[in-house]
Design an enzyme around this catalytic site. Sequence first.
Site, PDB file in Angstrom:
ATOM      1  N   ARG A 222      45.171  35.656  36.873  1.00 35.42           N
ATOM      2  CA  ARG A 222      44.817  34.306  37.330  1.00 35.42           C
ATOM      3  C   ARG A 222      45.516  33.299  36.421  1.00 35.42           C
ATOM      4  NH1 ARG A 222      43.486  36.359  41.375  1.00 35.42           N
ATOM      5  NH2 ARG A 222      41.452  36.338  42.399  1.00 35.42           N
ATOM      6  N   HIS A 270      51.936  34.506  43.945  1.00 34.03           N
ATOM      7  CA  HIS A 270      50.629  35.168  44.064  1.00 34.03           C
ATOM      8  C   HIS A 270      50.679  36.305  45.092  1.00 34.03           C
ATOM      9  CE1 HIS A 270      46.062  34.525  43.388  1.00 34.03           C
ATOM     10  NE2 HIS A 270      46.320  35.804  43.653  1.00 34.03           N
TER      11      HIS A 270
HETATM   12  N1  LIG Z   1      47.766  38.406  41.744  1.00 31.17           N
HETATM   13  C1  LIG Z   1      47.147  39.191  42.584  1.00 31.17           C
HETATM   14  O1  LIG Z   1      47.662  39.436  43.676  1.00 31.17           O
HETATM   15  C2  LIG Z   1      45.814  39.813  42.223  1.00 31.17           C
HETATM   16  C3  LIG Z   1      45.306  40.821  43.054  1.00 31.17           C
HETATM   17  C4  LIG Z   1      44.119  41.452  42.699  1.00 31.17           C
HETATM   18  C5  LIG Z   1      43.437  41.089  41.532  1.00 31.17           C
HETATM   19  N2  LIG Z   1      43.951  40.105  40.734  1.00 31.17           N
HETATM   20  C6  LIG Z   1      43.228  39.739  39.484  1.00 31.17           C
HETATM   21  O2  LIG Z   1      43.019  40.907  38.696  1.00 31.17           O
HETATM   22  C7  LIG Z   1      41.755  40.775  38.045  1.00 31.17           C
HETATM   23  C8  LIG Z   1      41.282  42.108  37.502  1.00 31.17           C
HETATM   24  O3  LIG Z   1      40.840  42.944  38.565  1.00 31.17           O
HETATM   25  P1  LIG Z   1      40.062  44.316  38.313  1.00 31.17           P
HETATM   26  O4  LIG Z   1      39.677  44.866  39.629  1.00 31.17           O
HETATM   27  O5  LIG Z   1      40.804  45.192  37.368  1.00 31.17           O
HETATM   28  O6  LIG Z   1      38.749  43.773  37.535  1.00 31.17           O
HETATM   29  P2  LIG Z   1      37.610  44.643  36.832  1.00 31.17           P
HETATM   30  O7  LIG Z   1      37.609  46.043  37.367  1.00 31.17           O
HETATM   31  O8  LIG Z   1      36.366  43.844  36.911  1.00 31.17           O
HETATM   32  O9  LIG Z   1      38.090  44.749  35.310  1.00 31.17           O
HETATM   33  C9  LIG Z   1      38.041  43.654  34.441  1.00 31.17           C
HETATM   34  C10 LIG Z   1      38.400  44.125  33.038  1.00 31.17           C
HETATM   35  O10 LIG Z   1      38.433  42.987  32.170  1.00 31.17           O
HETATM   36  C11 LIG Z   1      37.579  43.235  31.054  1.00 31.17           C
HETATM   37  N3  LIG Z   1      36.977  41.981  30.606  1.00 31.17           N
HETATM   38  C12 LIG Z   1      36.342  41.041  31.348  1.00 31.17           C
HETATM   39  N4  LIG Z   1      35.906  40.038  30.568  1.00 31.17           N
HETATM   40  C13 LIG Z   1      36.287  40.349  29.312  1.00 31.17           C
HETATM   41  C14 LIG Z   1      36.130  39.715  28.045  1.00 31.17           C
HETATM   42  N5  LIG Z   1      35.501  38.530  27.932  1.00 31.17           N
HETATM   43  N6  LIG Z   1      36.645  40.330  26.959  1.00 31.17           N
HETATM   44  C15 LIG Z   1      37.263  41.512  27.054  1.00 31.17           C
HETATM   45  N7  LIG Z   1      37.453  42.175  28.225  1.00 31.17           N
HETATM   46  C16 LIG Z   1      36.959  41.596  29.328  1.00 31.17           C
HETATM   47  C17 LIG Z   1      36.536  44.211  31.554  1.00 31.17           C
HETATM   48  O11 LIG Z   1      35.945  44.906  30.452  1.00 31.17           O
HETATM   49  P3  LIG Z   1      34.851  46.062  30.678  1.00 31.17           P
HETATM   50  O12 LIG Z   1      35.588  47.207  31.348  1.00 31.17           O
HETATM   51  O13 LIG Z   1      34.411  46.420  29.317  1.00 31.17           O
HETATM   52  O14 LIG Z   1      33.793  45.469  31.562  1.00 31.17           O
HETATM   53  C18 LIG Z   1      37.385  45.112  32.462  1.00 31.17           C
HETATM   54  O15 LIG Z   1      38.028  46.107  31.700  1.00 31.17           O
HETATM   55  C19 LIG Z   1      40.895  40.136  39.117  1.00 31.17           C
HETATM   56  O16 LIG Z   1      39.763  39.506  38.576  1.00 31.17           O
HETATM   57  C20 LIG Z   1      41.846  39.146  39.755  1.00 31.17           C
HETATM   58  O17 LIG Z   1      41.758  37.906  39.066  1.00 31.17           O
HETATM   59  C21 LIG Z   1      45.115  39.457  41.055  1.00 31.17           C
END
Ligand SMILES: NC(=O)c1ccc[n+]([C@@H]2O[C@H](COP(=O)([O-])OP(=O)(O)OC[C@H]3O[C@@H](n4cnc5c(N)ncnc54)[C@H](OP(=O)(O)O)[C@@H]3O)[C@@H](O)[C@H]2O)c1
Length: 307
Positions: A222, A270
């Site tokens: 993001r 994006h």
């Molecule tokens: N550009 C695009 O096309 C696109 C497409 C899809 C997604 N995205 C982005 O990718 C992001 C990640 O997706 P995801 O499915 O991997 O999310 P997820 O499964 O919820 O994983 C989030 C990760 O971030 C860590 N985290 C969150 N807050 C934190 C903090 N304050 N300090 C340290 N670590 C933290 C979490 O730690 P824990 O494991 O310990 O909870 C987890 O490992 C989405 O939120 C979205 O913004 C972008």
Amino acid sequence: MLVLTGIGRDEAEQWTDALAAAAPDLEVVRGPVEDERERVEFALTFVPAAGEMAGYVNLRFVCAGGAGVDGILRDDSLPPALPLLRLVDRVLTARMSEYVVHAVLHHHRRIAHYVAAQARGEWEVREQREGTRVGILGLGALGADAAHKLSVLGFRVAGWSRTKKAIPEIESFTGPDGLRALAAQSDVLVCLLPLTPDTRGIIDSALLAELPEGAYVVNPSRGGLVADDDLLAALSNGRLAGAALDVFNEEPLPAGRPYWSHPNVAVTPHVASRTDARSAAPQLLDNIRRARSGRPLLNRVDRDRGY
Ligand SMILES: NC(=O)c1ccc[n+]([C@@H]2O[C@H](COP(=O)([O-])OP(=O)(O)OC[C@H]3O[C@@H](n4cnc5c(N)ncnc54)[C@H](OP(=O)(O)O)[C@@H]3O)[C@@H](O)[C@H]2O)c1
């Protein structure tokens, strides 16, 4: 009734087709719904209009049209007890890892240099980089998959998350000290964190200063995770070799913004991982069945954590 709202017209069409094929009996409408709003039971959305969800009084859940929920949580009027779901999907994950692997290889194999050399018509060999180390912020559904795939390619990979991870071959860091330690050993820093109050602006001058000289930043998560002035300064003063940016504080990225013309920045609109409705529809339908039969919902977001 399911409402598709706050998503692009193309996405809405893909969801409509995918749901019609998989569940012809499900009533699907495009939002915002004005009449008979009490008939709306489920919503799929990226960025709903403020107050729209609160207006559907019989809503049983709202599901994000992708992995991130920041566009939904920005609506302060979202009813506190309303279950918020997101997509964790095989195709979504694979597409993101393709983007990340491509960006890391782009830096590792000095592709920007060779593209520029070709434009000048020059045969100009640069030394091959060796031992490129990758640090991934976020080891969730997307970060863990990208980490694994980069590790299989032979990169030394570490990750930073809120909780400690035990992923084979991936070094795990947590906490503020862990963030600095990870940055100090990241020739490529990849950001796959959700955008929350805790992570907003996390890629700032302090973090960038910890990176090794000539590091590369990849952000497909993001735009709000980046302090743009800090990143642009690090790119312009040569501390960073470059950046691959798929997301921005303002989207579409307005004309004239420095990222567009910076020679060492790769801009994409994006598209790192767009949702494949055909792949994700069964998950949405499963949750609809679960809601109707009172069973626990899948991929529920922790509203307090913000992801
Ligand atoms: N550009 C695009 O096309 C696109 C497409 C899809 C997604 N995205 C982005 O990718 C992001 C990640 O997706 P995801 O499915 O991997 O999310 P997820 O499964 O919820 O994983 C989030 C990760 O971030 C860590 N985290 C969150 N807050 C934190 C903090 N304050 N300090 C340290 N670590 C933290 C979490 O730690 P824990 O494991 O310990 O909870 C987890 O490992 C989405 O939120 C979205 O913004 C972008």
